[in-house]
Design a protein around this motif. Structure first.
Motif, PDB file in Angstrom:
ATOM      1  N   THR A  26     -28.119  -3.001   4.989  1.00 42.24           N
ATOM      2  CA  THR A  26     -28.628  -2.512   3.675  1.00 42.24           C
ATOM      3  C   THR A  26     -30.029  -2.281   3.570  1.00 42.24           C
ATOM      4  OG1 THR A  26     -29.104  -4.920   3.174  1.00 42.24           O
ATOM      5  CG2 THR A  26     -27.037  -4.257   2.558  1.00 42.24           C
ATOM      6  N   GLU A  57     -20.154 -19.756  -0.393  1.00 41.71           N
ATOM      7  CA  GLU A  57     -21.283 -18.744  -0.465  1.00 41.71           C
ATOM      8  C   GLU A  57     -21.117 -17.481   0.568  1.00 41.71           C
ATOM      9  OE1 GLU A  57     -24.821 -17.268  -1.601  1.00 41.71           O
ATOM     10  OE2 GLU A  57     -23.729 -18.745  -2.482  1.00 41.71           O
ATOM     11  N   ALA A  60     -19.924 -14.547  -1.337  1.00 36.92           N
ATOM     12  CA  ALA A  60     -20.676 -14.080  -2.404  1.00 36.92           C
ATOM     13  C   ALA A  60     -21.833 -13.000  -1.984  1.00 36.92           C
ATOM     14  CB  ALA A  60     -21.187 -15.372  -3.189  1.00 36.92           C
ATOM     15  N   THR A  61     -22.395 -13.814  -0.546  1.00 38.25           N
ATOM     16  CA  THR A  61     -23.738 -13.120  -0.066  1.00 38.25           C
ATOM     17  C   THR A  61     -22.822 -11.601   0.552  1.00 38.25           C
ATOM     18  OG1 THR A  61     -24.516 -15.202   0.763  1.00 38.25           O
ATOM     19  CG2 THR A  61     -25.081 -12.989   1.973  1.00 38.25           C
ATOM     20  N   ALA A  63     -20.459  -9.892  -0.654  1.00 43.03           N
ATOM     21  CA  ALA A  63     -20.116  -9.019  -2.107  1.00 43.03           C
ATOM     22  C   ALA A  63     -21.263  -8.384  -2.539  1.00 43.03           C
ATOM     23  CB  ALA A  63     -19.182  -9.827  -2.877  1.00 43.03           C
ATOM     24  N   ARG A  64     -22.280  -9.168  -2.693  1.00 33.86           N
ATOM     25  CA  ARG A  64     -23.538  -8.591  -3.477  1.00 33.86           C
ATOM     26  C   ARG A  64     -24.222  -7.639  -2.412  1.00 33.86           C
ATOM     27  NH1 ARG A  64     -24.427 -14.293  -4.827  1.00 33.86           N
ATOM     28  NH2 ARG A  64     -25.591 -14.632  -2.713  1.00 33.86           N
ATOM     29  N   GLY A  65     -24.264  -7.730  -1.145  1.00 29.31           N
ATOM     30  CA  GLY A  65     -24.673  -6.956  -0.253  1.00 29.31           C
ATOM     31  C   GLY A  65     -23.914  -5.729  -0.193  1.00 29.31           C
ATOM     32  N   ALA A  67     -22.396  -4.257  -2.500  1.00 27.97           N
ATOM     33  CA  ALA A  67     -22.688  -3.475  -3.844  1.00 27.97           C
ATOM     34  C   ALA A  67     -24.024  -3.030  -3.781  1.00 27.97           C
ATOM     35  CB  ALA A  67     -21.996  -4.547  -4.815  1.00 27.97           C
ATOM     36  N   SER A  68     -24.730  -3.504  -2.893  1.00 28.77           N
ATOM     37  CA  SER A  68     -26.146  -2.969  -3.247  1.00 28.77           C
ATOM     38  C   SER A  68     -26.667  -1.702  -3.431  1.00 28.77           C
ATOM     39  CB  SER A  68     -26.942  -3.763  -2.064  1.00 28.77           C
ATOM     40  OG  SER A  68     -26.637  -2.802  -0.784  1.00 28.77           O
ATOM     41  N   GLU A  69     -27.756  -1.233  -3.978  1.00 28.70           N
ATOM     42  CA  GLU A  69     -28.076   0.137  -4.240  1.00 28.70           C
ATOM     43  C   GLU A  69     -27.964   0.770  -3.048  1.00 28.70           C
ATOM     44  OE1 GLU A  69     -28.855   3.679  -5.979  1.00 28.70           O
ATOM     45  OE2 GLU A  69     -27.915   1.510  -6.762  1.00 28.70           O
ATOM     46  N   GLU A 101     -16.002 -13.319  -6.501  1.00 30.01           N
ATOM     47  CA  GLU A 101     -16.567 -11.904  -5.910  1.00 30.01           C
ATOM     48  C   GLU A 101     -15.720 -10.577  -6.332  1.00 30.01           C
ATOM     49  OE1 GLU A 101     -19.740 -12.168  -5.959  1.00 30.01           O
ATOM     50  OE2 GLU A 101     -19.642 -14.360  -6.192  1.00 30.01           O
ATOM     51  N   ASN A 104     -17.594  -7.271  -7.874  1.00 23.73           N
ATOM     52  CA  ASN A 104     -18.445  -6.330  -6.696  1.00 23.73           C
ATOM     53  C   ASN A 104     -17.548  -5.813  -5.616  1.00 23.73           C
ATOM     54  OD1 ASN A 104     -20.909  -6.752  -7.715  1.00 23.73           O
ATOM     55  ND2 ASN A 104     -21.417  -8.841  -6.505  1.00 23.73           N
TER      56      ASN A 104
END
Length: 359
Positions: A26, A57, A60-61, A63-65, A67-69, A101, A104
């Motif tokens: 990312t 966690e 969650a970490t 999935a957020r990564g 879906a990052s821009e 999650e 995402n």
């Protein structure tokens, strides 16, 4: 070294290696090749990770990564392929905890699904078209081809969506994911669309969401309002032309499907007024001519499928812009296709749903 990712996945806790892998994938400075390489390592480690080891966690970490821009904006084919592998392996490693999650991950898979259709602008088939050869070769360059998503049975992202739904415990399959997340996704896309520039990640997710969702998602009042808002905002004259063209093609594909067209019937009149008429407005240049053609085709699809009530259409006509815009399109300077499409094939259909008009 080739076996190191699998060894790490099998014997090291995800919290130890996942942040390093995600940072590499990312990073704003990473090239597409570097992102793809980092995702290869993550996919291999996840494939060897014991079932349930990603719960809590770590998922969650991850999935957020994903879906990052920075990853959403990367349209490299190798990155997309490895992104899909990471999601598929993560679903297996997270177990039931993946449901926390799922939004995402669902968004990532929708973007990958849209990429199969060339950004929802390059597929084949679709709605009724005028033969490009009827009025000369120039029309063929402007004519938007039909769009749509490949059949789910031949789509790896579609199968991954089904696997995600199953992991989340949805017995009804992928439709449950659309029902669960459509409202929040549409809200997020409505907030983001001001930054859309041409065919982009957000526009593609929007297209895949509309073309994959069950009709009840589209007929929901709040969802319909968000859909109308996004279409209307992206149709404005000051927006980037290729974005406007992509959204008009999406509108055409949406109303080509009879079930989805019926579900959108409540906002069809507003979409003609706020989206189609914006596209029909005359401006100089070949790109603007392609937008006008796409607007005419979308209008023809909407009227052919009889999703616009006579009352709604009459309301649009009375405001005074629709008929002059169609007459202008019938005098199109650039492409014979636009003249033909806006003639009897559309002009007649404008009047056919009106009370007392018969052909």
């Amino acid at each position: 070294m080739d076996n190191y990712p699998r060894f790490s996945g099998a014997h090291a806790a995800p919290a130890d290696w996942l942040p390093l892998s995600l940072d590499a994938a990312t990073s704003e400075r990473a090239s597409p090749a570097q992102r793809a390489s980092a995702l290869v390592i993550a996919a291999a480690a996840l494939r060897s990770a014991p079932a349930g080891s990603l719960a809590g966690e770590p998922i969650a970490t991850l999935a957020r990564g994903l879906a990052s821009e920075s990853l959403r904006a990367c349209d490299d084919a190798a990155v997309r392929a490895q992104l899909l592998a990471v999601v598929v392996n993560a679903v297996a490693a997270a177990g039931a905890d993946v449901a926390r999650e799922s939004e995402n991950l669902f968004r990532v898979l929708l973007q990958l699904r849209a990429a199969e259709a060339g950004g929802l602008g390059e597929g084949e088939g679709g709605s009724e078209r005028v033969d490009a050869g009827a009025g000369g070769g120039a029309g063929a360059a402007a004519a938007p081809r039909g769009i749509g998503l490949p059949p789910s049975e031949s789509s790896a992202p579609a199968r991954a969506i089904a696997a995600l739904a199953a992991a989340c415990g949805h017995a009804s399959g992928p439709d449950a994911l659309f029902l669960a997340h459509a409202s929040s996704l549409l809200s997020a896309l409505a907030e983001e669309e001001a930054g859309w520039d041409g065919e982009c990640a957000g526009q593609r997710v929007f297209g895949a969401l509309l073309l994959g969702a069950p009709p009840e998602v589209l007929s929901d009042d709040s969802n319909a309002a968000a859909i109308r808002k996004i279409f209307a905002s992206t149709a404005r004259q000051h927006r980037e032309p290729t974005l406007r063209l992509a959204l008009l093609r999406l509108l055409d594909a949406l109303f080509e499907d009879a079930r989805r067209a019926a579900a959108c019937g409540g906002v069809a009149g507003a979409l003609i007024e706020e989206v189609v008429l914006e596209g029909l407005t005359w401006r100089a240049g070949k790109t603007a001519a392609a937008v006008r053609y796409a607007a005419v085709v979308a209008l023809g699809t909407m009227l052919r499928n009889k999703t616009v009530s006579g009352k709604a259409l009459l309301s649009v006509i009375r405001k005074g812009d629709l008929l002059p815009s169609l007459i202008s399109a019938m005098e199109e300077d650039y492409y014979a296709d636009t003249r033909a499409a806006s003639g009897a094939k559309v002009y007649t259909k404008v009047f056919h749903p009106l009370p007392g008009f018969n052909i």
